[in-house]
Design a protein around this motif. Structure first.
Motif, short mmCIF file in Angstrom:
data_model
loop_
_atom_site.label_atom_id
_atom_site.label_comp_id
_atom_site.label_asym_id
_atom_site.label_seq_id
_atom_site.Cartn_x
_atom_site.Cartn_y
_atom_site.Cartn_z
N LEU B 6 0.84 -1.20 0.00
CA LEU B 6 0.00 0.00 0.00
C LEU B 6 0.88 1.25 0.00
O LEU B 6 1.77 1.38 0.84
CB LEU B 6 -0.90 -0.01 1.24
CG LEU B 6 -1.78 1.22 1.47
CD1 LEU B 6 -2.75 1.42 0.31
CD2 LEU B 6 -2.54 1.09 2.79
N PHE B 7 0.64 2.13 -0.96
CA PHE B 7 1.41 3.37 -1.08
C PHE B 7 0.46 4.54 -0.93
O PHE B 7 -0.54 4.64 -1.64
CB PHE B 7 2.11 3.43 -2.43
CG PHE B 7 3.04 2.28 -2.64
CD1 PHE B 7 4.36 2.35 -2.22
CD2 PHE B 7 2.58 1.09 -3.21
CE1 PHE B 7 5.21 1.27 -2.37
CE2 PHE B 7 3.43 0.00 -3.36
CZ PHE B 7 4.75 0.09 -2.95
N ILE B 8 0.75 5.39 0.02
CA ILE B 8 -0.09 6.57 0.25
C ILE B 8 0.62 7.79 -0.32
O ILE B 8 1.76 8.08 0.06
CB ILE B 8 -0.36 6.77 1.74
CG1 ILE B 8 -0.95 5.47 2.33
CG2 ILE B 8 -1.29 7.95 1.97
CD1 ILE B 8 -1.24 5.54 3.79
N VAL B 9 -0.02 8.44 -1.27
CA VAL B 9 0.59 9.59 -1.92
C VAL B 9 -0.09 10.87 -1.43
O VAL B 9 -1.30 11.01 -1.54
CB VAL B 9 0.48 9.48 -3.46
CG1 VAL B 9 1.07 10.72 -4.13
CG2 VAL B 9 1.20 8.21 -3.94
N SER B 10 0.69 11.77 -0.85
CA SER B 10 0.18 13.06 -0.40
C SER B 10 1.04 14.16 -1.01
O SER B 10 2.05 13.90 -1.65
CB SER B 10 0.24 13.19 1.12
OG SER B 10 -0.36 12.10 1.76
#
Lengths: 205, 205
Positions: B6-10
């Protein structure tokens, strides 16, 4: 000068993480964290070099004051990582290596979420057994115990930022150096942008 | 097949993180997480593709049952990330991209510490302002507000695993792909070693 970064190196015994750390601190601007201990100073040791030596009373006060990033007792003596010593090195722009086991590593990460957790693993479990035997730990039960311990440590692997395989020492050391450089670069970017933001607010251009 | 990651991009608005994510999902085995919402389905939208559509009652039950990784309300409607949908994709070996703001990202990280947080930053604050103006947000106060918001978000940067500069779209996308590949490789190593450990215990060789 940018703030230094904290790198926590863990890994089951027999992976050679100690050797990896010894190689790392030969490089510029990479230093080992110095632990505090209540045990007596031995011949050849030096205050602030091998350890910070202190009394049990003072050590316990540091714990209750929240000044220890992590600690453990072993053979009736306390060993721990004083937060201030680490903070001072980071403030001075130094990269700090902390070689500790998984439980301690996760405690430090709670207190300093910016710490980078690096787990050194053997190329295979067969190789790990071979290394343990080679190191003279031929006792079958002892090896089984250590493999069991490795098993418990491995279950925490997903919480680590990086997993590096120690297949060949210099390649492994280079991989960790790449991680250190990338982290320092990240820190420089953060500091530059925060500075630009500050100026942007000050001058409101 | 290994578990996906899971990659969270902000990143502040104006950094082009949306465009980066659009490029990423063109690649093999990279998918956007699908949010749940209480707002009505619009023409051209599809259940399970644009959103999972649900009632406020069911949404609130999912929150209280701990089934939402994060959620927010906006214009009287709820939006959130259902844990099960993400888990199912990861189990199926898919890499999942979650594009959310910093507060939500940190909430997800608490619940899934193995999630990789990626912060997309502009090459400079001057460039960020230029992009905001170019996007038609010429209102001085609005730009000041967004820069202030960026400032608050940047203060959380140390909690992110990676900071990538969106100076040139394809270079930035490639950097994120390198991160995804390295994370998948880490996952393969973990699974292989855990399997070897299991076999080692089973056969006790």
């Amino acid at each position: 000068m940018s703030r230094g970064s904290l790198f926590i190196v863990s890994g089951p015994s027999g992976t050679g993480k100690g050797t990896v750390c010894s190689e790392l601190i030969k490089c510029e601007n990479i230093f080992l964290s110095i632990s505090a201990t209540t045990r007596n100073m031995r011949v050849g040791e030096k205050e602030g070099v091998t350890y910070f030596y202190t009394t049990e009373e003072k050590f316990k006060k540091m714990i209750s004051d929240g000044q220890m990033l992590e600690y453990a007792s072993y053979n009736g003596n306390y060993y721990g990582t004083p937060k201030k010593a680490v903070e001072d090195m980071l403030e001075a722009g130094k990269n700090v290596i902390l070689e500790i086991e998984v439980q301690g590593a996760l405690k430090v990460k709670e207190k300093m979420p910016e710490a980078i957790l690096i787990f050194v693993v053997p190329p295979s479990i067969a190789e790990l057994k071979k290394r343990l035997i080679y190191r003279g730990r031929e006792d079958r039960d002892e090896i089984k115990r250590r493999i069991g311990e490795a098993s418990r440590e491995f279950s925490q692997l997903p919480k680590y930022n990086y997993v590096v395989v120690n297949d060949e020492l210099q390649r492994c050391v280079n991989e960790v150096l790449d991680i250190i450089n990338a982290t320092n670069e990240k820190q420089r970017i953060i500091e530059r942008l925060l500075n630009e933001l500050k100026e942007s607010v000050n001058y409101d251009d």
